[in-house]
Design an enzyme around this catalytic site. Structure first.
Site, short mmCIF file in Angstrom:
data_model
loop_
_atom_site.label_atom_id
_atom_site.label_comp_id
_atom_site.label_asym_id
_atom_site.label_seq_id
_atom_site.Cartn_x
_atom_site.Cartn_y
_atom_site.Cartn_z
N GLU A 99 0.84 -1.21 0.00
CA GLU A 99 0.00 0.00 0.00
C GLU A 99 0.87 1.25 0.00
O GLU A 99 2.01 1.21 0.44
CB GLU A 99 -0.87 0.02 1.26
CG GLU A 99 -2.32 -0.37 1.05
CD GLU A 99 -3.13 0.67 0.29
OE1 GLU A 99 -2.54 1.54 -0.41
OE2 GLU A 99 -4.36 0.61 0.38
N ASP A 100 0.29 2.34 -0.47
CA ASP A 100 1.00 3.62 -0.38
C ASP A 100 0.85 4.24 1.00
O ASP A 100 1.82 4.63 1.63
CB ASP A 100 0.49 4.58 -1.48
CG ASP A 100 -1.02 4.73 -1.51
OD1 ASP A 100 -1.73 4.04 -0.75
OD2 ASP A 100 -1.53 5.54 -2.31
N ASP A 103 -4.78 5.54 5.91
CA ASP A 103 -5.33 6.78 6.45
C ASP A 103 -6.44 6.42 7.45
O ASP A 103 -6.15 6.10 8.60
CB ASP A 103 -5.83 7.60 5.24
CG ASP A 103 -6.33 8.98 5.59
OD1 ASP A 103 -6.21 9.39 6.74
OD2 ASP A 103 -6.86 9.66 4.69
N PHE A 152 -2.90 16.25 3.64
CA PHE A 152 -3.09 15.50 2.41
C PHE A 152 -1.77 15.45 1.66
O PHE A 152 -1.17 16.47 1.34
CB PHE A 152 -4.20 16.09 1.54
CG PHE A 152 -4.72 15.07 0.58
CD1 PHE A 152 -5.61 14.10 1.01
CD2 PHE A 152 -4.27 15.04 -0.74
CE1 PHE A 152 -6.06 13.12 0.14
CE2 PHE A 152 -4.71 14.06 -1.61
CZ PHE A 152 -5.62 13.10 -1.18
N ARG A 165 1.33 12.49 -9.07
CA ARG A 165 1.87 11.15 -8.81
C ARG A 165 3.34 11.06 -9.21
O ARG A 165 4.10 10.27 -8.68
CB ARG A 165 1.11 10.08 -9.61
CG ARG A 165 -0.33 9.88 -9.18
CD ARG A 165 -0.89 8.60 -9.81
NE ARG A 165 -2.34 8.53 -9.76
CZ ARG A 165 -3.04 8.07 -8.73
NH1 ARG A 165 -2.43 7.65 -7.64
NH2 ARG A 165 -4.35 8.03 -8.78
P1 IMP Z 1 -8.12 4.95 3.86
O1 IMP Z 1 -9.20 3.99 3.45
O2 IMP Z 1 -8.73 6.21 4.45
O3 IMP Z 1 -7.11 4.34 4.80
O4 IMP Z 1 -7.36 5.46 2.58
C1 IMP Z 1 -6.95 4.57 1.66
C2 IMP Z 1 -6.44 5.15 0.38
O5 IMP Z 1 -6.78 6.52 0.17
C3 IMP Z 1 -4.94 5.11 0.36
O6 IMP Z 1 -4.47 3.83 -0.03
C4 IMP Z 1 -4.62 6.18 -0.66
O7 IMP Z 1 -4.69 5.66 -1.96
C5 IMP Z 1 -5.71 7.19 -0.43
N1 IMP Z 1 -5.20 8.24 0.48
C6 IMP Z 1 -5.32 8.32 1.81
N2 IMP Z 1 -4.69 9.39 2.31
C7 IMP Z 1 -4.13 10.00 1.24
C8 IMP Z 1 -3.31 11.18 1.10
O8 IMP Z 1 -2.94 11.89 2.04
N3 IMP Z 1 -2.92 11.46 -0.18
C9 IMP Z 1 -3.26 10.72 -1.26
N4 IMP Z 1 -4.01 9.62 -1.17
C10 IMP Z 1 -4.45 9.26 0.08
MG MG Z 2 -3.80 3.34 -1.84
#
Ligand code: IMP
Ligand code: MG
Length: 177
Positions: A99-100, A103, A152, A165
């Site tokens: 994963e990147d 959040d 963000f 990206r």
């Molecule tokens: P989550 O479900 O809130 O944990 O977020 C999951 C996905 O949202 C991550 O795998 C990212 O692809 C995207 N994401 C979450 N936070 C960020 C951010 O700060 N910048 C860009 N993409 C984000």
């Molecule tokens: Mg992601």
């Protein structure tokens, strides 16, 4: 106005490279004899995954899955959908999710459940970045690069509305507190 004028660096190229090397060493120690399936979560993990696998000196396979929970903005919708599915069976494989960023944890938690139902031999999570301040679902990150502040983040694969990206470092959108 320049392409990066509205951005400030959060994690620089050297710091990212050091984290990727450390993660590669940890993953090598645990997976060198397991022929793992590295599952990159599109699109955000594509640069991280590309840098990571080039430091892994043992047999492995790469697959991708695409999940969407975000609309066009910065907030999760809370609903996760599977787009592209892995083209290899998960059953009895040692699967490492790449994963990147984690959040809220909603996407990762969905993905862990989705994959567990397909009976992998083992299932672990590697994430380059973690934004722990925003967590809504408890997630154990087995291999973590670094934590980032509650901002963000864009660059090194991560986007805002599909932009940024291609930046080699990770930046915060200015004015995002
Ligand atoms: P989550 O479900 O809130 O944990 O977020 C999951 C996905 O949202 C991550 O795998 C990212 O692809 C995207 N994401 C979450 N936070 C960020 C951010 O700060 N910048 C860009 N993409 C984000
Ligand atoms: Mg992601």
């Amino acid at each position: 106005m320049g392409f990066t004028d509205e951005l400030s660096v959060v994690t620089g190229r050297e710091e990212i490279a050091a984290a990727v090397s450390r993660l590669a060493a940890e993953i090598s120690a645990d997976y060198h004899d397991k022929h793992p399936l590295l599952l990159g979560v599109l699109k955000g993990s594509f640069i991280f995954l590309a840098d990571l696998v080039r430091q892994l000196d043992f047999p492995l396979e790469v697959e991708f899955i695409s999940l969407s929970s975000y609309g066009k903005g910065q907030q999760t919708s809370g609903k996760v959908k599977v787009g592209h599915r892995p083209q290899t069976a998960i059953k009895e494989r040692h699967v490492l999710i790449v994963e990147d960023i984690v959040d809220s944890g909603i996407t990762t938690s969905f993905l862990l459940d989705y994959l567990r139902r397909q009976s992998p031999a083992s299932l672990k999570l590697c994430s380059l970045a973690d934004k722990p301040s925003r967590r809504q679902v408890q997630i154990n990150i087995d291999y973590l690069g670094f934590a980032v502040p509650d901002k963000f983040i864009v660059g090194y694969g991560l986007d805002y509305d599909e932009k940024f990206r291609n930046l080699p470092a990770m930046h915060a959108l200015k004015g995002d507190k």
